[in-house]
Design a protein around this motif. Sequence first.
Motif, PDB file in Angstrom:
ATOM      1  N   VAL A 233     -65.259  30.963 116.243  1.00  0.00           N
ATOM      2  CA  VAL A 233     -65.891  30.915 114.933  1.00  0.00           C
ATOM      3  C   VAL A 233     -65.209  29.824 114.116  1.00  0.00           C
ATOM      4  N   MET A 234     -65.995  28.852 113.693  1.00  0.00           N
ATOM      5  CA  MET A 234     -65.496  27.765 112.857  1.00  0.00           C
ATOM      6  C   MET A 234     -66.111  27.926 111.470  1.00  0.00           C
ATOM      7  N   VAL A 235     -65.297  27.700 110.416  1.00  0.00           N
ATOM      8  CA  VAL A 235     -65.800  27.817 109.048  1.00  0.00           C
ATOM      9  C   VAL A 235     -65.262  26.663 108.202  1.00  0.00           C
ATOM     10  N   ARG A 236     -66.015  26.356 107.160  1.00  0.00           N
ATOM     11  CA  ARG A 236     -65.636  25.338 106.196  1.00  0.00           C
ATOM     12  C   ARG A 236     -66.250  25.726 104.864  1.00  0.00           C
ATOM     13  N   PRO A 237     -65.868  25.223 103.747  1.00  0.00           N
ATOM     14  CA  PRO A 237     -64.733  24.335 103.505  1.00  0.00           C
ATOM     15  C   PRO A 237     -63.412  25.109 103.530  1.00  0.00           C
ATOM     16  N   LEU A 238     -62.336  24.372 103.367  1.00  0.00           N
ATOM     17  CA  LEU A 238     -61.006  24.978 103.434  1.00  0.00           C
ATOM     18  C   LEU A 238     -60.849  26.119 102.435  1.00  0.00           C
ATOM     19  N   SER A 239     -61.367  25.962 101.227  1.00  0.00           N
ATOM     20  CA  SER A 239     -61.236  27.026 100.225  1.00  0.00           C
ATOM     21  C   SER A 239     -61.898  28.318 100.702  1.00  0.00           C
ATOM     22  N   ALA A 240     -63.046  28.202 101.344  1.00  0.00           N
ATOM     23  CA  ALA A 240     -63.735  29.386 101.859  1.00  0.00           C
ATOM     24  C   ALA A 240     -63.011  29.949 103.077  1.00  0.00           C
ATOM     25  N   ALA A 241     -62.489  29.067 103.931  1.00  0.00           N
ATOM     26  CA  ALA A 241     -61.720  29.530 105.090  1.00  0.00           C
ATOM     27  C   ALA A 241     -60.486  30.295 104.632  1.00  0.00           C
ATOM     28  N   THR A 242     -59.847  29.814 103.579  1.00  0.00           N
ATOM     29  CA  THR A 242     -58.670  30.494 103.040  1.00  0.00           C
ATOM     30  C   THR A 242     -59.053  31.860 102.474  1.00  0.00           C
ATOM     31  N   ALA A 243     -60.158  31.916 101.743  1.00  0.00           N
ATOM     32  CA  ALA A 243     -60.621  33.198 101.196  1.00  0.00           C
ATOM     33  C   ALA A 243     -60.988  34.164 102.318  1.00  0.00           C
ATOM     34  N   LEU A 244     -61.609  33.658 103.370  1.00  0.00           N
ATOM     35  CA  LEU A 244     -61.955  34.498 104.519  1.00  0.00           C
ATOM     36  C   LEU A 244     -60.692  35.021 105.190  1.00  0.00           C
ATOM     37  N   ALA A 245     -59.705  34.156 105.362  1.00  0.00           N
ATOM     38  CA  ALA A 245     -58.444  34.573 105.987  1.00  0.00           C
ATOM     39  C   ALA A 245     -57.780  35.672 105.165  1.00  0.00           C
ATOM     40  N   GLU A 246     -57.785  35.537 103.856  1.00  0.00           N
ATOM     41  CA  GLU A 246     -57.174  36.548 102.990  1.00  0.00           C
ATOM     42  C   GLU A 246     -57.943  37.870 103.069  1.00  0.00           C
ATOM     43  N   ALA A 247     -59.271  37.802 103.034  1.00  0.00           N
ATOM     44  CA  ALA A 247     -60.081  39.019 103.087  1.00  0.00           C
ATOM     45  C   ALA A 247     -59.934  39.715 104.439  1.00  0.00           C
TER      46      ALA A 247
ATOM     47  N   GLU B   8     -74.625  30.439 107.235  1.00  0.00           N
ATOM     48  CA  GLU B   8     -74.192  30.323 105.851  1.00  0.00           C
ATOM     49  C   GLU B   8     -73.902  31.730 105.349  1.00  0.00           C
ATOM     50  N   ALA B   9     -72.927  31.841 104.452  1.00  0.00           N
ATOM     51  CA  ALA B   9     -72.575  33.141 103.880  1.00  0.00           C
ATOM     52  C   ALA B   9     -71.762  32.887 102.610  1.00  0.00           C
ATOM     53  N   ARG B  10     -71.288  33.965 102.035  1.00  0.00           N
ATOM     54  CA  ARG B  10     -70.373  33.881 100.906  1.00  0.00           C
ATOM     55  C   ARG B  10     -69.188  34.808 101.155  1.00  0.00           C
ATOM     56  N   VAL B  11     -68.049  34.386 100.646  1.00  0.00           N
ATOM     57  CA  VAL B  11     -66.876  35.250 100.529  1.00  0.00           C
ATOM     58  C   VAL B  11     -66.555  35.238  99.044  1.00  0.00           C
ATOM     59  N   GLY B  12     -66.868  36.338  98.377  1.00  0.00           N
ATOM     60  CA  GLY B  12     -66.742  36.339  96.923  1.00  0.00           C
ATOM     61  C   GLY B  12     -67.696  35.305  96.342  1.00  0.00           C
ATOM     62  N   ASP B  13     -67.160  34.407  95.511  1.00  0.00           N
ATOM     63  CA  ASP B  13     -67.983  33.373  94.880  1.00  0.00           C
ATOM     64  C   ASP B  13     -68.064  32.091  95.693  1.00  0.00           C
ATOM     65  N   LEU B  14     -67.389  32.058  96.844  1.00  0.00           N
ATOM     66  CA  LEU B  14     -67.313  30.825  97.627  1.00  0.00           C
ATOM     67  C   LEU B  14     -68.362  30.791  98.735  1.00  0.00           C
TER      68      LEU B  14
END
Length: 141
Positions: A102-116, A75-81
């Motif tokens: 490395v698998m991550v969920r939910p999609l909103s967090a995966a998108t934020a991770l991809a951007e970061a 478990e982790a955070r990317v920003g507020d997600l």
Amino acid sequence: MTHPFRTAVEADDHDAIHALLAEDVVFTSPVAFRPYRGRAITAAIVRGVSRVFEDFRYVREFSGADGRDHALVFEARVGDLAVNGCDLLHTDGEGRIDELVVMVRPLSAATALAEAMGAQFDRIAGEAREEEEGRGRPSGR
């Protein structure tokens, strides 16, 4: 028994992480456009992820019967997600990691991770290139 990769990640010990990777390790993630092959780029990606994730912690660990397959749930955070994920490891005959998925969920967090991670990718690629050219490797953040 705790996998050495988990121990190294939890200690933020990037030299130990590097030593655990096989020379031809393959890194795959849903936030990466393609698999990446090689110790230098994989170690650089792991360093990049450690800079992006906040409040990272492993919460479960599973190992296959043959001892070569491992799943490390985190478990982790990317920003507020909030991010839920899993590091899937396969080790070669010498005990080095030859596959890291490395698998991550939910999609909103995966998108934020991809951007970061995308914002850091020039730095990540530069770190890998420096190591491949024999100029050493960064060991931390």
